[in-house]
Write a protein that holds these residues in place. Structure first.
Motif, mmCIF file in Angstrom:
data_model
loop_
_atom_site.group_PDB
_atom_site.id
_atom_site.type_symbol
_atom_site.label_atom_id
_atom_site.label_comp_id
_atom_site.label_asym_id
_atom_site.label_seq_id
_atom_site.Cartn_x
_atom_site.Cartn_y
_atom_site.Cartn_z
ATOM 1 N N ALA A 315 0.835 -1.199 0.000
ATOM 2 C CA ALA A 315 0.000 0.000 0.000
ATOM 3 C C ALA A 315 0.874 1.254 0.000
ATOM 4 O O ALA A 315 2.001 1.239 0.506
ATOM 5 N N PRO A 316 0.373 2.350 -0.556
ATOM 6 C CA PRO A 316 1.118 3.610 -0.501
ATOM 7 C C PRO A 316 1.333 4.049 0.943
ATOM 8 O O PRO A 316 0.538 3.728 1.840
ATOM 9 N N LEU A 317 2.390 4.798 1.156
ATOM 10 C CA LEU A 317 2.711 5.249 2.507
ATOM 11 C C LEU A 317 1.585 6.083 3.090
ATOM 12 O O LEU A 317 1.268 5.974 4.284
ATOM 13 N N ALA A 318 0.942 6.910 2.271
ATOM 14 C CA ALA A 318 -0.157 7.744 2.767
ATOM 15 C C ALA A 318 -1.313 6.887 3.269
ATOM 16 O O ALA A 318 -1.938 7.194 4.295
ATOM 17 N N LEU A 319 -1.604 5.793 2.563
ATOM 18 C CA LEU A 319 -2.682 4.904 2.994
ATOM 19 C C LEU A 319 -2.315 4.193 4.294
ATOM 20 O O LEU A 319 -3.155 4.020 5.185
ATOM 21 N N LEU A 320 -1.070 3.787 4.427
ATOM 22 C CA LEU A 320 -0.629 3.151 5.670
ATOM 23 C C LEU A 320 -0.686 4.141 6.831
ATOM 24 O O LEU A 320 -1.035 3.766 7.963
ATOM 25 N N ALA A 321 -0.358 5.386 6.552
ATOM 26 C CA ALA A 321 -0.468 6.404 7.599
ATOM 27 C C ALA A 321 -1.920 6.583 8.024
ATOM 28 O O ALA A 321 -2.227 6.713 9.222
ATOM 29 N N LEU A 322 -2.851 6.577 7.046
ATOM 30 C CA LEU A 322 -4.274 6.672 7.371
ATOM 31 C C LEU A 322 -4.715 5.468 8.194
ATOM 32 O O LEU A 322 -5.487 5.609 9.163
ATOM 33 N N LEU A 323 -4.223 4.277 7.839
ATOM 34 C CA LEU A 323 -4.548 3.082 8.612
ATOM 35 C C LEU A 323 -4.107 3.221 10.066
ATOM 36 O O LEU A 323 -4.856 2.892 10.991
ATOM 37 N N VAL A 324 -2.903 3.703 10.252
ATOM 38 C CA VAL A 324 -2.368 3.879 11.605
ATOM 39 C C VAL A 324 -3.221 4.875 12.388
ATOM 40 O O VAL A 324 -3.546 4.650 13.564
ATOM 41 N N VAL A 325 -3.611 5.967 11.743
ATOM 42 C CA VAL A 325 -4.420 6.990 12.413
ATOM 43 C C VAL A 325 -5.767 6.425 12.835
ATOM 44 O O VAL A 325 -6.223 6.608 13.972
ATOM 45 N N VAL A 326 -6.421 5.713 11.922
ATOM 46 C CA VAL A 326 -7.748 5.176 12.220
ATOM 47 C C VAL A 326 -7.671 4.100 13.299
ATOM 48 O O VAL A 326 -8.500 4.039 14.207
ATOM 49 N N ALA A 327 -6.667 3.210 13.210
ATOM 50 C CA ALA A 327 -6.510 2.173 14.237
ATOM 51 C C ALA A 327 -6.275 2.789 15.604
ATOM 52 O O ALA A 327 -6.763 2.281 16.623
ATOM 53 N N ALA A 328 -5.550 3.900 15.636
ATOM 54 C CA ALA A 328 -5.224 4.536 16.913
ATOM 55 C C ALA A 328 -6.446 5.101 17.612
ATOM 56 O O ALA A 328 -6.468 5.205 18.843
#
Length: 458
Positions: A315-328
């Motif tokens: 996945a693109p880094l931006a999408l992984l960052a969004l995943l991390v934000v939402v999981a948090a």
């Protein structure tokens, strides 16, 4: 300044001092809880273990934590929260010292058992101290602040601890966190008090039969069950990610560097800390809409994980960052469950109700952490070199049945809570009615539950 005003000012200052030490104790707790997350690959190399065995470390830690929640809640009502905070910090310190000098798997297992036991005693005890020292209308925000400061413990795990592991080595890293825990023990002994000066301590000694009756009474209340399912559905995705599987997923599965993965896990911590006060303010202002927040968090997690897991290739880094934000957001979101327990139960059974609530999220976390490790092994991903994105996709898909169970529990218990409120003569206006009245220039006031044995939600 009058004597009464001076006394109130001293009490307010004392509350913040007590809160600061309690929050520090929770910082230490989260650091201990997540201290194996970024060291997963190092642990596999040190002990020569597979992914399934590694996941069993975290699973055992969470099982101990979950199994002790109700006993700890009962002991808080009996002994008071201060003693439990002191005992918890000392136990975690001992566990980390064992881990620091361990060379065999059984020693590491013993260490994680001690960490789980100490962790179990701390959070709900700090929440009770906060509840005892601050007025009720401020408790939701103060609870989120406890969670906010606790996230600093994850920063410690993801940055300084990793630096120590890759510098001085395993023993200095875990001996250092053990010493940090013993410092929290000493400060808790010196500063923490169960209740403000002059207030009666609500500690009670009850026979076992009465304790069981209180637990059953708390569980029968649908508002308590709404808190249980809220705590089940929200945190397990983030817990599994931050505690063990996030770092391997990002490095081995998504192909990121260790530095980038650490930065994303730090973003996870910052997000969890930053959204906590916002959620606390929402809950304090809109206590009848708490389930909206919970369901929105679960929905966002499910959608973003689906996009990541279905993405063709890394996945693109931006999408992984969004995943991390939402999981948090699941971490502060899970604290809404404790607010349901608080507003659904009188003080004499609050410890047990809080403990039962806390069990749920960690029970779901245990299931996910264990099954991810098992499925990685089944697919041949038993060593860091063989972790694959495809294997992680299959493993992380296990989150969806867990979310489905949680959402079903929330919807059923929410309906039962509304029915109980209706029998008590409390009618919560529907959102469309509120919006219609506001467009017409009027205001619809939704009644806020004022008693500990009534809980509202819409």
């Amino acid at each position: 300044m009058t004597a009464v005003a001076a006394a109130r000012e001293r009490a307010a200052k004392g509350a913040w001092v007590v809160f600061a030490v309690g929050a520090l104790a929770y910082v230490v707790t989260v650091a201990n809880r997540t201290s194996l997350a970024a060291a997963g690959l190092d642990a596999q190399h040190r002990y020569g273990i597979s992914a399934g065995t590694l996941s069993s470390f975290a699973v055992l830690q969470f099982l101990v934590y979950a199994a002790l929640q109700v006993p700890v809640g009962v002991l808080i009502d009996r002994w008071g929260p201060r003693r439990l905070v002191v005992l918890g910090a000392a136990t975690m310190g001992a566990g980390q010292l064992v881990l620091a000098f361990s060379t065999q798997t059984w020693q590491a297992v013993l260490a994680r058992v001690l960490v789980g036991a100490g962790d179990a005693a701390t959070f709900v005890s700090v929440l009770r101290v906060t509840t005892n020292w601050f007025p009720p209308q401020r408790v939701p925000v103060m609870t989120q602040l406890v969670g906010l400061f606790g996230q600093l413990g994850q920063v410690f795990s993801f940055v300084p601890l990793v630096a120590l592991l890759h510098g001085p080595g395993w023993t200095p890293a875990y001996a250092g966190i053990g010493a940090f825990s013993l410092l929290a023990t000493a400060l808790s002994v010196i500063v923490l008090r169960d209740v403000p000066p002059g207030r009666e301590n609500p500690r009670v000694t009850k026979p076992l039969r009465e304790v069981g009756g209180d637990l059953r009474a708390a569980l029968r209340h649908p508002g308590t069950r709404l808190g249980l399912w809220s705590h089940w559905a929200t945190p397990f995705s983030g817990n599994a990610f931050a505690t063990l599987w996030g770092f391997p997923f990002l490095v081995s599965g998504q192909g990121l560097s260790a530095g980038t993965a650490s930065a994303l896990l730090t973003l996870y911590t910052v997000t969890a800390a930053g959204t906590g006060p916002l959620f606390g303010t929402f809950v304090a202002r809109h206590p009848l809409r708490r389930s909206w927040l919970v369901l929105a968090i679960v929905g966002a997690q499910a959608v973003v994980w689906a996009v990541v897991l279905l993405w063709s290739g890394p996945a693109p880094l931006a999408l992984l960052a969004l995943l991390v934000v939402v999981a948090a957001t699941g971490v502060p979101g899970s604290l809404v469950g404790f607010d349901y327990a608080r507003t659904s139960n009188p003080a004499h059974r609050l410890g047990g109700a809080t403990g039962m609530t806390n069990v749920m999220g960690f029970a779901a976390s245990v299931v996910l952490i264990l099954l991810v490790g098992v499925l990685l092994d089944v697919q041949g991903a038993g060593t860091p070199a063989t972790y694959s994105l495809e294997a992680f996709r299959v493993a992380f898909a296990l989150q969806y049945p867990l979310w489905a169970v949680g959402v079903a529990g929330i919807l059923v218990s929410r309906r039962q809570t509304r029915a109980l409120m209706a029998r008590d003569g409390v009618v919560v206006p529907r959102v469309r009615d509120v919006l219609r009245e506001r467009r017409a220039g009027g205001v619809v006031h939704a009644p806020v539950p004022a008693r500990h044995d009534a809980a509202g939600d819409r």
